[in-house]
Enzyme design. Structure first.
Site, PDB file in Angstrom:
ATOM      1  CG  ASP A  20      -1.853   1.204   1.258  1.00  0.00           C
ATOM      2  OD1 ASP A  20      -1.632   2.159   0.466  1.00  0.00           O
ATOM      3  OD2 ASP A  20      -2.798   1.196   2.068  1.00  0.00           O
ATOM      4  CG  HIS A 165      -4.978  12.340  10.673  1.00  0.00           C
ATOM      5  ND1 HIS A 165      -5.258  13.634  10.298  1.00  0.00           N
ATOM      6  CD2 HIS A 165      -3.687  12.111  10.290  1.00  0.00           C
ATOM      7  CE1 HIS A 165      -4.188  14.163   9.704  1.00  0.00           C
ATOM      8  NE2 HIS A 165      -3.219  13.257   9.692  1.00  0.00           N
ATOM      9  CG  HIS A 204      -0.961  15.295   7.117  1.00  0.00           C
ATOM     10  ND1 HIS A 204       0.230  14.704   7.472  1.00  0.00           N
ATOM     11  CD2 HIS A 204      -1.118  15.088   5.785  1.00  0.00           C
ATOM     12  CE1 HIS A 204       0.785  14.151   6.394  1.00  0.00           C
ATOM     13  NE2 HIS A 204      -0.018  14.368   5.359  1.00  0.00           N
ATOM     14  CG  ASP A 295       3.904  15.291   8.783  1.00  0.00           C
ATOM     15  OD1 ASP A 295       3.867  16.267   9.563  1.00  0.00           O
ATOM     16  OD2 ASP A 295       2.990  14.441   8.721  1.00  0.00           O
ATOM     17  CE1 TYR A 335       4.460   9.160   8.618  1.00  0.00           C
ATOM     18  CE2 TYR A 335       3.987  11.359   7.783  1.00  0.00           C
ATOM     19  CZ  TYR A 335       3.645  10.281   8.581  1.00  0.00           C
ATOM     20  OH  TYR A 335       2.505  10.320   9.333  1.00  0.00           O
TER      21      TYR A 335
HETATM   22  N1  Q9C Z   1      -0.094  12.231  -0.522  1.00  0.00           N
HETATM   23  C1  Q9C Z   1       0.038  11.609   9.781  1.00  0.00           C
HETATM   24  O1  Q9C Z   1       0.956  12.318   9.389  1.00  0.00           O
HETATM   25  N2  Q9C Z   1      -1.983  10.040   2.998  1.00  0.00           N
HETATM   26  N3  Q9C Z   1      -0.831  11.062   8.950  1.00  0.00           N
HETATM   27  C2  Q9C Z   1      -2.040  11.281   2.321  1.00  0.00           C
HETATM   28  C3  Q9C Z   1      -1.318  12.384   0.239  1.00  0.00           C
HETATM   29  C4  Q9C Z   1      -2.346   9.999   4.376  1.00  0.00           C
HETATM   30  C5  Q9C Z   1      -0.739  11.305   7.532  1.00  0.00           C
HETATM   31  C6  Q9C Z   1      -1.756  11.089   0.861  1.00  0.00           C
HETATM   32  C7  Q9C Z   1      -1.386  10.726   5.268  1.00  0.00           C
HETATM   33  C8  Q9C Z   1      -1.670  10.502   6.729  1.00  0.00           C
HETATM   34  C9  Q9C Z   1      -0.097  11.342  11.237  1.00  0.00           C
HETATM   35 ZN    ZN Z   2       1.124  14.374   9.307  1.00  0.00          ZN
END
Ligand code: Q9C
Ligand code: ZN
Length: 699
Positions: A20, A165, A204, A295, A335
């Protein structure tokens, strides 16, 4: 008082078991990379290490419970596997409660886990997920307990899975339980807190936290996030600046959507100075929780932003002036392993009280950032007195009074500037920021060493003095320095200043007889500029005049907070009235002094409390605490002897890294203070872009 680091190795167990591309970035190495780097830097060893415990189901239920009447979505159900509808491993046969649903995943096989994961947005489950997610929530609880019982001053919980989230009954965006929301609910329930600030600097939108507290005025939720006018995940209308909470909670949700990628240090600092901090001081939190996602740092594939790891030291330091320094940071995203590890180190180092390394790069916020800050300020203005000052139209200074470049000259080699990432994450890998640590963090040079002064053990009472002849030579032009006691004080000050310029001492306090304050400051300025300081910021409070023959060459920035009129005699000579005991003082610090200081990027700061400065301990402490963010903490405070017993101790502790006491609620600024600030900002904005909190109108 100490810094807690909460962790448990078991949290590295959960991982993606199938293909994934969206979820593969949330991997165990995130924790090990951060922890390894903390060990390498000797930072882990300086913390109080706490082993994370699992949150109980009751504690999870503080947030993840179903209510009788609810607008929240029920947990998604998956079809019962054919042939075995009664299997206890079957989520559709579980109790409808979300916690039970997650509990049941422990015994699912890979196919079932994948099927269940598919019911949520950007989620994977692993047989260890329930255990890890309970540890993650438990780590946040332990951290809050450690801070609120006074065992430590602050701390960081290094956790997976992240939390912000996650919603009442839904996993989302790698998040299973909402670690920070549970911590906030716990702080309210167990300690009776009434005002908790949640700062979500993850890139985010933590929509989970927003939903959980949107009608709750006891939790002020601030989030900045990559938004791109709604075209970035999680694609929510309610992530925009005009979502400000509802009901009793109106104004207690603060969203700052970034509509472009590439936001950097100047944009993040501007957002804190012009949006978050005015509201946060007005809110006067008892506790600060940080949804600490990295991030939002340079190199991250999700965020695509440009802020360097050092920026997180500054964000942390700015938050430490709130809530008496009670700051609990809980890891969210991040990340890019290198960027994550560095940024975590910067955060922990700052929690431990080390001064923030200077920020690199031009401190000019971009137009898109200013548009976002402006629209968030406009949306919040009806709910916050501190934003109700009118925004100003810039009136430029006459061309003769400002530098043609409009930017300070570059630092020459030898200053305390860290080599930090310029733009590419690869330079981050090559050049970790290693400031040479001075052997003495803070030294106090009093004329008669004061044995009643209670100082932390690592603050040195300096005995030494500069050579007599040299001191006399510096004193000669000044009548007020002729007296023996003034000369003695000057000798000690010069010795201290030399220690700072040589890099042996980071910060210091020196006392001077009141009658010699202006002359002593004059000598200190000249000495600093002739002995290695490339850019000197001088903040003078009270009756202290700028040395009349000091050049306006961009090597010194003189800010006089003194009680006469507001005037910008050049972009390097600013004078403003002294608003004390009102929100005018905070506006002066956040809206004028810090934008100038961050824009100037000094390598040394002199702060002088002269005759009639009128500052109380908490205000002086706040001033010192925020000035510490400049020049790698190279701050020399000059006090009058008379004020020494009251102020020296608190200033020494703050310069040494202790949190300043909280100011408490402040009364509204006087119209004169507001006028003065608006006038100065209008004058100076064209030269000092960090003053801007709105974009330039295109003619
Ligand atoms: N490229 C946290 O940083 N995918 N969650 C987004 C856009 C989900 C991030 C795709 C990202 C979740 C805790
Ligand atoms: Zn994030």
């Amino acid at each position: 008082m100490g810094t807690a680091l909460v962790y448990h190795e078991d949290m590295t167990a959960t991982r993606l078991l199938w293909d994934d591309p969206e979820c593969e970035i949330e991997r165990p190495e995130r924790l090990t990379a951060a922890l390894d780097r903390l060990r390498q830097r000797g930072l882990e060893q300086r913390c109080l290490r706490l082993s994370a415990r699992e949150a109980s189901e009751e504690e999870l239920g503080l947030v993840h419970r179903l209510e009788e009447v609810t607008g929240w979505p029920l947990p998604p159900r998956i079809p019962a596997p054919a042939g075995d509808p009664a299997s206890p491993a079957c989520p559709s046969a579980c109790s409808p409660e979300y916690v039970s649903l997650v509990r049941e995943t422990q015994v699912l096989g890979k196919e079932e886990l994948q099927a269940l994961s598919g019911q949520f947005d950007a989620i994977y489950f692993h047989p260890s997920t329930f255990h890890c997610a309970r540890l993650a929530a438990g780590a946040g609880l332990q951290l809050v307990d450690a801070v609120l019982t006074g065992a430590v001053q602050n701390g960081l919980a290094l956790v997976r899975p992240p939390g912000h989230h996650s919603q009442r009954a839904a996993a989302n965006g790698f998040c299973v339980f909402n670690n920070v929301a549970i911590a906030a609910a716990h702080a309210k329930q167990k300690y009776g807190l009434h005002r908790i600030l949640v700062v979500d600097w993850d890139v985010h939108h933590g929509q989970g936290i927003q939903y959980l507290f949107e009608d709750d005025p006891s939790v002020l939720y601030f989030s900045w996030h990559r938004y791109e006018h709604g075209r970035f995940w999680p694609f929510l209308r309610e992530s925009d600046a005009d979502a400000v909470g509802r009901g009793q909670g109106l104004g207690f949700t603060v969203n700052l959507p970034w509509n472009q990628v590439g936001m950097g240090n100047a944009d993040y600092v501007a957002a804190f100075l012009h949006l978050l901090l005015p509201l946060a001081f007005e809110f006067d939190p008892e506790l600060v929780l940080v949804s600490a996602g990295f991030d939002s740092a340079i190199g991250d594939p999700e965020g695509q932003m440009q802020a360097t790891p050092e920026c997180f030291a500054h964000l942390t330091q700015l938050l430490q002036v709130l809530a008496g320094g009670r700051v609990c940071a809980v890891l969210e995203g991040g990340y890019h392993l290198e960027s994550l590890a560095e940024s975590v180190c910067m955060t922990v180092q700052t929690l431990l009280g080390d001064p923030a390394p200077p920020l690199s790069g031009p401190m000019v916020p971009c137009q898109s950032a200013l548009e976002s800050i402006q629209s968030a300020r406009a949306a919040q203005a009806p709910h916050w007195k501190s934003l109700q000052l009118q925004d100003v139209t810039p009136v430029p200074l006459s061309p003769s009074t400002h530098s043609p470049e409009g930017r300070p000259p570059p630092l020459l080699p030898g200053g305390p500037v860290c080599k930090a990432a310029a733009s590419a994450p690869s330079s981050l890998l090559d050049q970790p920021c290693l400031c040479p640590a001075p052997s003495v963090r803070t030294a106090v040079a009093l004329t008669a060493p004061d044995i009643t002064l209670v100082l932390p053990p690592d603050v040195i009472q300096q005995e030494g003095s500069a050579l007599r002849e040299e001191t006399e030579a510096w004193a000669r032009p000044h009548e007020s320095l002729a007296r023996e006691e003034a000369l003695t004080a000057l000798g000690k000050l010069l010795h201290l200043l030399d220690g700072m310029l040589d890099g042996q001492v980071n910060s210091g306090i020196a006392a001077t007889p009141a009658s010699a304050a202006a002359a002593t400051l004059d000598v200190a300025v000249r000495r600093a500029l002739s002995h290695g300081a490339q850019r000197l910021l001088c903040v003078a409070l009270g009756q202290l005049d700028r040395p009349p023959d000091l050049a306006h060459d961009g090597r010194s920035l003189w800010l006089n907070i003194r009680g006469k009129e507001a005037a910008a005699l050049s972009m390097f000579h600013v004078s403003t009235p002294l608003p004390v005991m009102t929100s005018g003082f905070l506006s002066c610090i956040l809206g004028l002094m810090l934008p100038l200081a961050y824009g100037f990027q000094p390598d040394l700061v002199l702060v002088a409390l002269g005759p009639g400065h009128g500052l109380q301990g908490p205000q002086a402490a706040l001033l010192a605490a925020v000035l510490r963010g400049l020049a790698g903490g190279r701050v020399l405070a000059l006090l009058e002897e008379d004020s020494t017993p009251q102020l020296a101790g608190i200033l020494a502790r703050v310069l040494n890294g202790e949190a300043p006491p909280s100011l408490g609620p402040s009364s509204v600024a006087s119209p004169e203070d507001v006028q003065a600030l608006m006038y100065l900002r209008g004058q100076l904005e064209p030269q000092w872009k960090m003053l801007q909190c709105h974009p330039h109108l295109v003619a």
